[in-house]
Design a protein around this motif. Structure first.
Motif, short mmCIF file in Angstrom:
data_model
loop_
_atom_site.label_atom_id
_atom_site.label_comp_id
_atom_site.label_asym_id
_atom_site.label_seq_id
_atom_site.Cartn_x
_atom_site.Cartn_y
_atom_site.Cartn_z
N THR A 52 -10.89 -11.10 -3.95
CA THR A 52 -12.17 -11.55 -4.49
C THR A 52 -12.32 -11.38 -5.99
O THR A 52 -11.58 -10.66 -6.61
N ILE A 53 -13.35 -12.01 -6.53
CA ILE A 53 -13.63 -11.91 -7.95
C ILE A 53 -13.90 -10.46 -8.34
O ILE A 53 -13.74 -10.08 -9.47
N THR A 54 -14.26 -9.67 -7.38
CA THR A 54 -14.63 -8.29 -7.65
C THR A 54 -13.62 -7.47 -8.40
O THR A 54 -13.96 -6.72 -9.28
N THR A 55 -12.40 -7.54 -7.97
CA THR A 55 -11.38 -6.71 -8.57
C THR A 55 -11.01 -7.15 -9.96
O THR A 55 -10.11 -6.61 -10.57
N ILE A 56 -11.73 -8.15 -10.43
CA ILE A 56 -11.43 -8.70 -11.76
C ILE A 56 -11.37 -7.62 -12.82
O ILE A 56 -10.47 -7.61 -13.64
N ALA A 57 -12.29 -6.70 -12.81
CA ALA A 57 -12.31 -5.66 -13.83
C ALA A 57 -11.07 -4.79 -13.78
O ALA A 57 -10.44 -4.53 -14.79
N THR A 76 -20.14 -3.30 -18.41
CA THR A 76 -21.41 -3.87 -17.94
C THR A 76 -21.60 -3.74 -16.44
O THR A 76 -22.64 -4.12 -15.91
N GLU A 77 -20.61 -3.24 -15.74
CA GLU A 77 -20.66 -3.10 -14.28
C GLU A 77 -20.83 -4.46 -13.60
O GLU A 77 -21.43 -4.57 -12.53
N LEU A 78 -20.31 -5.50 -14.24
CA LEU A 78 -20.41 -6.84 -13.68
C LEU A 78 -19.59 -6.99 -12.40
O LEU A 78 -19.82 -7.90 -11.61
N LYS A 79 -18.66 -6.10 -12.20
CA LYS A 79 -17.80 -6.16 -11.02
C LYS A 79 -18.60 -6.24 -9.73
O LYS A 79 -18.24 -6.96 -8.80
N LEU A 82 -19.79 -9.72 -9.10
CA LEU A 82 -18.70 -10.62 -8.74
C LEU A 82 -18.08 -10.28 -7.39
O LEU A 82 -17.18 -10.96 -6.93
N ASN A 83 -18.57 -9.25 -6.75
CA ASN A 83 -18.04 -8.85 -5.45
C ASN A 83 -18.77 -9.56 -4.32
O ASN A 83 -18.42 -9.40 -3.17
N THR A 84 -19.79 -10.35 -4.65
CA THR A 84 -20.52 -11.08 -3.63
C THR A 84 -19.75 -12.33 -3.22
O THR A 84 -18.74 -12.67 -3.83
N GLU A 85 -20.24 -13.02 -2.20
CA GLU A 85 -19.52 -14.17 -1.66
C GLU A 85 -19.44 -15.33 -2.65
O GLU A 85 -18.53 -16.13 -2.60
N GLY A 86 -20.42 -15.44 -3.55
CA GLY A 86 -20.39 -16.53 -4.50
C GLY A 86 -20.81 -17.85 -3.85
O GLY A 86 -21.68 -17.87 -3.00
N THR A 119 -23.84 -7.89 -21.29
CA THR A 119 -24.00 -8.48 -19.97
C THR A 119 -24.45 -9.93 -20.09
O THR A 119 -23.97 -10.81 -19.37
N GLY A 120 -25.36 -10.21 -21.04
CA GLY A 120 -25.82 -11.56 -21.27
C GLY A 120 -24.70 -12.48 -21.73
O GLY A 120 -24.62 -13.64 -21.31
N ILE A 121 -23.82 -11.94 -22.56
CA ILE A 121 -22.68 -12.72 -23.03
C ILE A 121 -21.73 -13.04 -21.88
O ILE A 121 -21.29 -14.18 -21.72
N LEU A 122 -21.43 -12.06 -21.04
CA LEU A 122 -20.52 -12.28 -19.91
C LEU A 122 -21.14 -13.24 -18.90
O LEU A 122 -20.45 -14.12 -18.36
N ASN A 123 -22.44 -13.09 -18.61
CA ASN A 123 -23.11 -14.01 -17.68
C ASN A 123 -23.06 -15.44 -18.18
O ASN A 123 -23.08 -16.39 -17.39
N TYR A 124 -22.98 -15.61 -19.49
CA TYR A 124 -22.91 -16.93 -20.11
C TYR A 124 -21.57 -17.61 -19.83
O TYR A 124 -21.41 -18.79 -20.09
#
Length: 201
Positions: A52-57, A76-79, A82-86, A119-124
């Motif tokens: 999953t996208i989760t392990t991206i970090a 940013t703890e974005l992981k 990104l661990n959700t189903e999307g 976090t805003g930059i990454l969400n972008y």
């Protein structure tokens, strides 16, 4: 200090791919045990078990080409998001993209005090739907040369074509070229980009 000139609302309706791949997730797309740039290992990755996208970090840290992005995701703890189903579509900046900032800017962004801004930059760089390169190009054609993509943070990126390649233009007017596209994961897609997209504050 300015971050590349500061440190459109149509989503791609009808062009979103809703079927997630069952072989590996975006989090693991960055896995690169031999430390080669991820773009060199796409075929190998697609043959691996889907993650999953989760392990991206965590996984980006093993790829020299994405270590800065990995640090930003961790900060940013974005992981967790990104661990959700999307599904998600991520435009992932390579290290060279971050190197375009003035000296000391990235270090400052990684500080706890700038967590919300980072976090805003990454969400972008994240679209809350799955959109492949073919869909983007088709939408650009339908839009007579450009199309707006609504990001996870509610802001917009403009996609256009230049020399046959997809370019993204941010709200500050900066452009970035997609390098590697359509890297599949179980909860989305990843495209790598050679610039960091900056939203307006």
């Amino acid at each position: 200090m300015r971050i590349r000139n500061v440190l459109n609302t149509f989503a791609l309706s009808g062009l979103l791919l809703l079927t997630a791949c069952n072989e590996f997730r975006i989090e693991d797309i960055f896995q690169n045990k031999d430390e080669k740039l991820i773009a060199q290992n796409l075929k190998e990755s697609k043959e691996q078990t889907t993650k999953t996208i989760t392990t991206i970090a965590k996984l980006t840290q093993s790829d020299k080409g994405f270590s800065t992005l990995a640090s930003a995701i961790k900060a940013t703890e974005l992981k967790e998001k990104l661990n959700t189903e999307g599904p998600f579509t991520i435009f992932a900046p390579i290290n060279n993209a971050f190197e375009q900032f003035s000296e000391g800017v990235v270090e400052k962004l990684l500080q706890e005090d700038n967590k919300d801004y980072l976090t805003g930059i990454l969400n972008y760089h994240i679209i809350p739907s799955q959109i492949n390169e073919k869909d983007i190009i088709h939408a650009i054609d339908e839009g007579r040369g450009s199309v707006s993509l609504k990001t996870l943070g509610g802001k917009k990126l403009t996609a256009t074509l230049k020399g046959g390649s997809v370019f993204l233009i941010d709200e500050m007017g900066n452009g970035g070229k997609l390098i590697t596209t359509d890297v599949e994961a179980s909860n989305g897609l990843m495209h790598t980009i050679d610039a960091v997209m900056m939203p307006k504050k």
